[in-house]
Scaffold this motif. Structure first.
Motif, short mmCIF file in Angstrom:
data_model
loop_
_atom_site.label_atom_id
_atom_site.label_comp_id
_atom_site.label_asym_id
_atom_site.label_seq_id
_atom_site.Cartn_x
_atom_site.Cartn_y
_atom_site.Cartn_z
N THR A 1 13.10 4.68 21.54
CA THR A 1 13.54 4.41 20.10
C THR A 1 13.17 5.82 19.29
O THR A 1 12.83 6.94 19.82
CB THR A 1 12.14 3.72 19.55
OG1 THR A 1 10.99 4.20 19.75
CG2 THR A 1 12.12 2.29 20.22
N LEU B 1 19.30 -2.14 29.66
CA LEU B 1 18.53 -1.99 28.58
C LEU B 1 18.47 -3.25 27.52
O LEU B 1 17.51 -3.71 27.26
CB LEU B 1 18.96 -0.90 27.84
CG LEU B 1 18.04 -0.46 26.42
CD1 LEU B 1 16.57 0.15 27.04
CD2 LEU B 1 18.52 0.53 25.57
N GLU B 2 19.80 -3.77 27.28
CA GLU B 2 19.84 -4.91 26.40
C GLU B 2 18.92 -6.28 27.29
O GLU B 2 18.76 -7.27 26.15
CB GLU B 2 21.05 -5.53 26.10
CG GLU B 2 21.99 -4.47 25.12
CD GLU B 2 22.13 -3.02 25.73
OE1 GLU B 2 22.08 -3.01 27.06
OE2 GLU B 2 22.60 -2.02 25.21
N ALA C 1 16.31 -5.84 29.06
CA ALA C 1 15.09 -5.70 29.76
C ALA C 1 13.87 -6.11 28.93
O ALA C 1 14.03 -6.21 27.79
CB ALA C 1 14.94 -3.99 29.80
N VAL C 2 12.91 -6.23 29.58
CA VAL C 2 11.61 -6.48 28.84
C VAL C 2 10.63 -5.66 29.76
O VAL C 2 10.31 -5.94 30.86
CB VAL C 2 10.79 -7.97 29.06
CG1 VAL C 2 9.86 -8.34 28.10
CG2 VAL C 2 12.13 -9.25 28.77
N MET D 1 1.03 2.55 24.20
CA MET D 1 1.95 2.51 22.80
C MET D 1 3.38 2.73 23.46
O MET D 1 4.31 2.61 22.63
CB MET D 1 1.64 3.78 22.02
CG MET D 1 0.31 3.77 21.34
SD MET D 1 0.13 2.67 20.20
CE MET D 1 1.33 3.34 18.79
N TYR E 1 5.35 0.33 24.19
CA TYR E 1 5.98 -0.79 23.47
C TYR E 1 6.64 -0.06 22.16
O TYR E 1 7.79 -0.56 21.67
CB TYR E 1 5.13 -1.96 23.15
CG TYR E 1 4.00 -1.69 22.30
CD1 TYR E 1 4.14 -1.65 20.76
CD2 TYR E 1 2.79 -1.31 22.50
CE1 TYR E 1 3.34 -1.61 20.03
CE2 TYR E 1 1.39 -1.12 21.74
CZ TYR E 1 1.89 -1.27 20.31
OH TYR E 1 0.92 -1.13 19.29
N GLU E 2 6.10 1.01 21.76
CA GLU E 2 6.91 1.62 20.59
C GLU E 2 7.99 2.47 20.85
O GLU E 2 8.87 3.07 20.05
CB GLU E 2 5.99 2.44 19.89
CG GLU E 2 4.72 1.74 19.07
CD GLU E 2 4.94 1.07 17.68
OE1 GLU E 2 6.36 1.23 17.36
OE2 GLU E 2 4.42 0.50 17.08
N PHE E 3 8.04 3.10 22.22
CA PHE E 3 9.02 3.96 22.88
C PHE E 3 10.35 3.40 23.37
O PHE E 3 11.30 3.89 23.38
CB PHE E 3 8.04 4.97 23.62
CG PHE E 3 6.83 5.52 23.00
CD1 PHE E 3 6.99 5.86 21.55
CD2 PHE E 3 5.86 5.75 23.77
CE1 PHE E 3 5.75 6.40 21.03
CE2 PHE E 3 4.60 6.35 23.29
CZ PHE E 3 4.49 6.49 21.81
N PHE E 4 9.99 2.42 24.32
CA PHE E 4 11.34 1.81 25.06
C PHE E 4 11.80 1.06 24.14
O PHE E 4 11.43 0.25 23.19
CB PHE E 4 10.67 0.89 26.28
CG PHE E 4 10.28 2.06 27.43
CD1 PHE E 4 11.28 2.80 27.96
CD2 PHE E 4 8.77 2.15 27.53
CE1 PHE E 4 10.52 3.70 29.00
CE2 PHE E 4 8.29 2.99 28.71
CZ PHE E 4 9.27 3.75 29.29
N ASN E 5 13.12 1.26 23.78
CA ASN E 5 14.03 0.67 23.00
C ASN E 5 14.67 -0.75 23.67
O ASN E 5 15.84 -0.89 23.66
CB ASN E 5 15.30 1.72 22.78
CG ASN E 5 15.78 1.42 21.38
OD1 ASN E 5 15.57 0.19 20.77
ND2 ASN E 5 16.97 1.76 21.20
N CYS E 6 13.65 -1.39 24.04
CA CYS E 6 14.02 -2.96 24.53
C CYS E 6 13.11 -3.66 24.08
O CYS E 6 11.91 -3.22 23.61
CB CYS E 6 14.14 -2.85 25.82
SG CYS E 6 12.81 -2.20 26.95
N ASP E 7 12.81 -5.15 24.45
CA ASP E 7 11.91 -5.98 24.10
C ASP E 7 10.64 -5.47 25.02
O ASP E 7 10.87 -5.07 26.19
CB ASP E 7 12.37 -7.41 24.70
CG ASP E 7 13.21 -8.08 23.73
OD1 ASP E 7 13.41 -7.61 22.48
OD2 ASP E 7 13.82 -9.19 24.03
N MET E 8 9.50 -5.74 24.48
CA MET E 8 8.24 -5.04 25.11
C MET E 8 7.06 -5.95 24.97
O MET E 8 6.97 -6.82 23.99
CB MET E 8 7.92 -3.75 24.40
CG MET E 8 8.66 -2.54 24.82
SD MET E 8 9.00 -2.18 26.55
CE MET E 8 7.41 -1.53 26.92
N GLN E 9 6.21 -6.13 25.91
CA GLN E 9 5.16 -7.12 25.82
C GLN E 9 4.09 -6.04 26.13
O GLN E 9 4.05 -5.30 27.12
CB GLN E 9 5.02 -8.21 26.75
CG GLN E 9 6.23 -9.27 26.37
CD GLN E 9 5.77 -10.74 26.83
OE1 GLN E 9 4.77 -11.08 27.16
NE2 GLN E 9 6.91 -11.62 26.76
#
Ligand SMILES: Cc1ncc(C[n+]2csc(CCOP(=O)(O)OP(=O)(O)O)c2C)c(N)n1
Ligand code: SF4
Lengths: 254, 356
Positions: free
Chosen positions: A14, A43-44, A46-47, A57, A59-67
C-alpha cells in the motif's frame, strides 16, 4: 527529456510508509513477498495474517485482504481461513518470538496437518517490538535485555532451529532458509518465496520460508554492521538452504 | 417433521448444521465429546468443514480466521477448554467477528470434575478475556429450547458481529429428549458480510482488514464506544426469560438451565401444599433479564436463587433486586445436582421463617 520509471514500490504494498526502523530487513522481506504475489497474479486472492511483533502493522502494508492474529496464533488463523476459502492464497508473516516461542504448537500442527498455507518466518534472534528481550533463537553469548550478560546455555538451553525441526514433521512440504544481506541472496530469497507460493497453488501443502533477518536497533549495531553480524554469527548457526522438499517427486509426476 | 429422540450434544450439533454452520473447530473434552464426534462425519456429508485442532487455543483462532473470512463458525468445549478460548474470544469481540460457542459446563476449579455444573456463570457472563467486551449468552432449559437457540445463535452472531455463547450444563448435553429440528426459529435480517477478509480484494476492488489493534487511545476509545452501542442494543433487545406460575407468587425461585427444570417439580409439590411459589427463569444470562424483575408482582417478598454453583448468578440477582426483596440462596457444587426435595425444603424454610 523523457522520464522513465525504472524502479518503483511494488503494487503489492500500500501507499503507507513502512514503520520499521532504518536498516531493518523486515522492509526488504515485505517487498519480496509483495513482488511475488503481484508477479504470480495472487495478490487479488491473497489473505495475509499479520502476527504480533514489529510486523503487527503489516496489515497496513500488504495490499491485499489481511487479518491480524493474536500472538503466536497466525498458523491457526491461517488454517481457519484456508479451510473455508480453499481458493484464497493464504500466508502468515511471523517473527521468531511469535513463531518459535508462544506460537510453537500452532506452527508445528499447521505443518503436521500440512495446511496448504505459506509461512514467512522472520528470524532476527530477538524480540524486536518489546525492546530486545531474549528469544528461543537468540545465540549463545548474545546480549539482550533479559540476557544482559549474554545468553547462557546452562540456564536457557541452545537456540532453536525451526526449519530443521519442522523438517522432522512428516506433513511439512517445503522448508527453506534464506538471507537478504546482499543482492545475490535477495534474488535467491525471492526464488524461495516463489517456490513456496507455487507449492500452495499446486495444493501440495505446508510451506515455510525462514529469513535470517536483522534488528539493528536492539542488537545495538549500525544497519551495515548488522548485516555483517548476521552473516558471521547467525548464518553459521542457522545455515541457509532447503531443509525439506516433498514436492521433488510430485512435481515430476504432475 | 415430528419430534425425534436425540442425545443433547448430538442434537446441538445437528441444530448447528441446520443453522447454517459452515465450519467447526474444536478439541476433545468431556462432557461435550459427542458434538465433535457427530460433526466429524456429518459436516463432511454436508460439504462443510470439520477440524480437530491441537488445542482450544488453536481452535478458537481457527474460528477467528474462518469467521474473518466470512464463514458461519462453531466451536464447542467445556469449562477448562472455555478458559483457554478466552484470549480468542476477546480478539473476536474486538475485531467484531461472529461465532457460536457451545459451553457444556462441568465442575471446577482446575480440572475439577466431569459432572454437570453451573460454576462457569461468571466465566461466561463476565468473560476471562481482556478488555471492555461482552458476549451474548443463553442458558436453555430443555433440549427443544437448546436446539432452537443454537439455530438462532448463528443469526444473532452475524447480526451483532459478536460471539454468542450457548451455556448448558452436562445434564442437558448428556440427556435424551424429543427435539424438533425442522422448526424454523425467527430469523434476523442480515446484511451481506462486505467486511470479510476472504481473499477477494480483486473482485471487491478494495482490501478488507480484520483487526483489533488501535494504537491511538482516542481511536480505541471511539471503537470501545461503538462496541458499547452494540452491547446496549443487546441489553435492550435480547433479554429473554420465562415467568412460571408467577401471577400470584409470594416466593420466586430464580433458576436457569437444569436447575429450572428441577425447580418446576419443586413448585408442583409446594403448590399442592398451598405455598404460592413461582419461578423466574433467565434464558439469556448476558444480558441478564432485568426486565423479569421489573415484571415480578408486588406479592413476591422473597427471591430464592438456586444454582449448581456456590452463588454466581446470585450476584446479578442482587444487582437487579437493589435491596428491594429478601434474597435467599441455595446452591450445590462440584457436580452434585440438587433434588427437587432440597428446593422444596428451602422454600418451606422461608415460609416458616416468615411465620415465626
Ligand atoms: C499474549 C501476548 N504476550 C506478549 C505480548 C507482547 N509482545 C508483543 S511483540 C512480542 C515479541 C515479538 O517478537 P518477534 O516475534 O521476534 O518479532 P519482532 O518484533 O522481533 O519482529 C511480544 C512478546 C503480546 N502482545 N501478547
Ligand atoms: S525493532 Fe528491530 S525488528 Fe523491529 S523494526 Fe526495529 S530494527 Fe526491525
Amino acid at each position: 527529456m523523457k522520464t522513465q520509471t525504472i524502479y518503483q514500490k511494488s503494487s503489492g504494498l500500500t501507499a503507507r510508509a513502512l514503520t520499521y526502523c532504518p536498516g531493518c530487513t523486515h522492509g526488504v522481506i515485505h517487498k519480496l513477498v509483495a513482488e511475488v504475489l503481484v508477479e504470480k497474479g495472487l495478490l487479488e486472492t491473497a489473505v495475509g495474517i499479520a502476527s504480533v511483533g514489529c510486523s503487527v502493522m503489516s496489515y497496513e502494508f500488504f495490499n491485499c485482504d489481511m487479518q491480524q492474529a493474536a500472538h503466536g496464533r497466525a498458523p491457526a488463523v491461517a488454517t481457519g481461513i484456508k479451510r473455508v476459502r480453499p481458493d484464497a492464497t493464504v500466508f502468515t508473516y511471523q517473527g521468531d518470538g511469535d513463531l518459535a516461542s508462544i506460537g510453537m504448537a500452532e506452527i508445528v500442527h499447521a505443518a503436521h496437518r500440512s495446511e496448504n498455507v505459506t509461512v514467512i518466518f522472520v528470524n532476527n534472534a530477538i524480540y524486536g517490538m518489546t525492546g530486545g528481550q531474549m528469544a528461543p533463537t537468540t545465540l549463545i553469548g548474545q546480549k539482550t535485555t533479559t540476557s544482559p550478560r549474554g545468553r547462557e546455555q546452562a540456564q536457557t538451553g541452545l537456540p532453536l532451529r525451526m526449519s530443521e525441526m519442522l523438517a522432522t514433521v512428516p506433513g511439512a512440504t517445503y522448508l527453506e532458509r534464506v538471507s537478504v544481506h546482499d543482492p545475490k541472496h535477495i534474488r535467491k530469497a525471492k526464488k524461495a518465496i516463489e517456490k513456496a507460493f507455487d507449492v500452495q497453488t499446486k495444493k501440495q501443502g505446508f510451506s515455510m520460508i525462514e529469513f535470517v533477518s536483522t534488528c539493528p536497533v536492539n542488537w545495538g549495531l549500525t544497519p551495515q554492521d548488522s548485516l555483517e553480524w548476521a552473516v558471521e554469527n547467525l548464518i553459521s548457526y542457522y545455515p541457509l538452504g532447503v531443509f525439506k522438499d516433498a514436492t521433488a517427486g510430485e512435481d515430476h509426476e504432475n | 417433521m415430528a419430534k425425534v429422540l436425540m442425545k443433547g450434544n448430538e442434537a446441538m450439533a445437528l441444530a448447528a448444521i441446520k443453522g447454517g454452520c459452515d465450519a467447526f473447530f474444536g478439541y476433545p473434552i468431556t462432557p461435550q465429546n459427542e458434538i465433535p464426534e457427530y460433526l466429524s462425519t456429518h459436516m463432511a456429508d454436508h460439504g462443510r468443514v470439520f477440524v480437530q485442532a491441537e488445542s482450544e487455543v488453536a481452535a478458537i483462532n481457527m474460528v477467528y480466521g474462518a469467521s474473518g473470512a466470512g464463514a458461519r463458525v462453531l466451536t464447542s468445549s467445556s469449562s477448562p477448554g472455555i478458559a483457554l478460548k478466552q484470549e480468542g474470544i476477546s480478539y473476536m469481540a474486538g475485531s467484531e467477528l461472529p461465532c457460536v460457542i457451545i459451553s457444556v459446563m462441568r465442575g471446577g476449579p482446575g480440572l475439577g470434575g466431569i459432572q454437570p455444573s453451573q460454576g462457569d456463570y461468571n466465566q461466561i457472563t463476565r468473560g476471562g478475556g481482556n478488555g471492555d467486551y461482552h458476549v451474548l449468552a443463553f442458558a436453555p432449559e430443555t433440549l427443544l429450547e437448546t436446539v432452537d437457540i443454537v439455530k438462532q445463535a448463528f443469526d444473532l452472531a452475524d447480526y451483532y458481529r459478536n460471539p454468542v455463547m450457548i451455556a448448558v450444563d452436562g445434564l442437558i448435553g448428556q440427556m435424551m429428549e424429543p427435539v424438533d429440528l425442522d422448526k424454523k426459529p425467527p430469523r434476523k435480517k442480515l446484511k451481506p458480510k462486505d467486511w470479510a477478509a476472504e481473499g477477494l480484494s480483486g473482485v471487491r476492488g478494495h482490501r478488507n482488514t480484520i483487526v483489533s489493534l488501535h494504537l491511538d487511545p482516542y481511536e480505541l476509545e471511539k471503537h470501545n464506544l461503538r462496541l458499547k452501542k452494540k452491547y446496549d442494543e443487546m441489553v435492550k433487545k435480547e433479554q429473554r426469560y420465562e415467568m412460571i406460575r408467577m401471577d400470584d407468587a409470594e416466593i420466586a425461585i430464580v433458576a436457569y438451565g437444569s436447575v429450572a427444570r428441577i425447580a418446576r417439580s419443586a413448585v408442583l409439590t409446594l403448590r399442592e401444599k398451598g405455598i404460592k411459589v413461582g419461578i423466574i427463569r433467565p434464558l439469556s444470562i448476558w444480558p441478564f433479564p432485568e426486565k423479569a424483575f421489573v415484571e415480578t408482582p408486588d406479592s413476591v417478598h422473597t427471591l430464592l436463587v438456586a444454582e449448581m454453583s456456590l452463588g454466581q448468578m446470585l450476584q446479578d440477582v442482587k444487582i437487579v433486586n437493589n435491596g428491594q426483596r429478601t434474597i435467599k440462596f441455595y446452591g450445590r457444587a462440584g457436580g452434585v445436582v440438587p433434588e427437587a426435595e432440597e428446593i422444596v425444603k428451602e422454600v418451606q424454610k422461608i415460609v416458616r421463617g416468615r411465620q415465626s
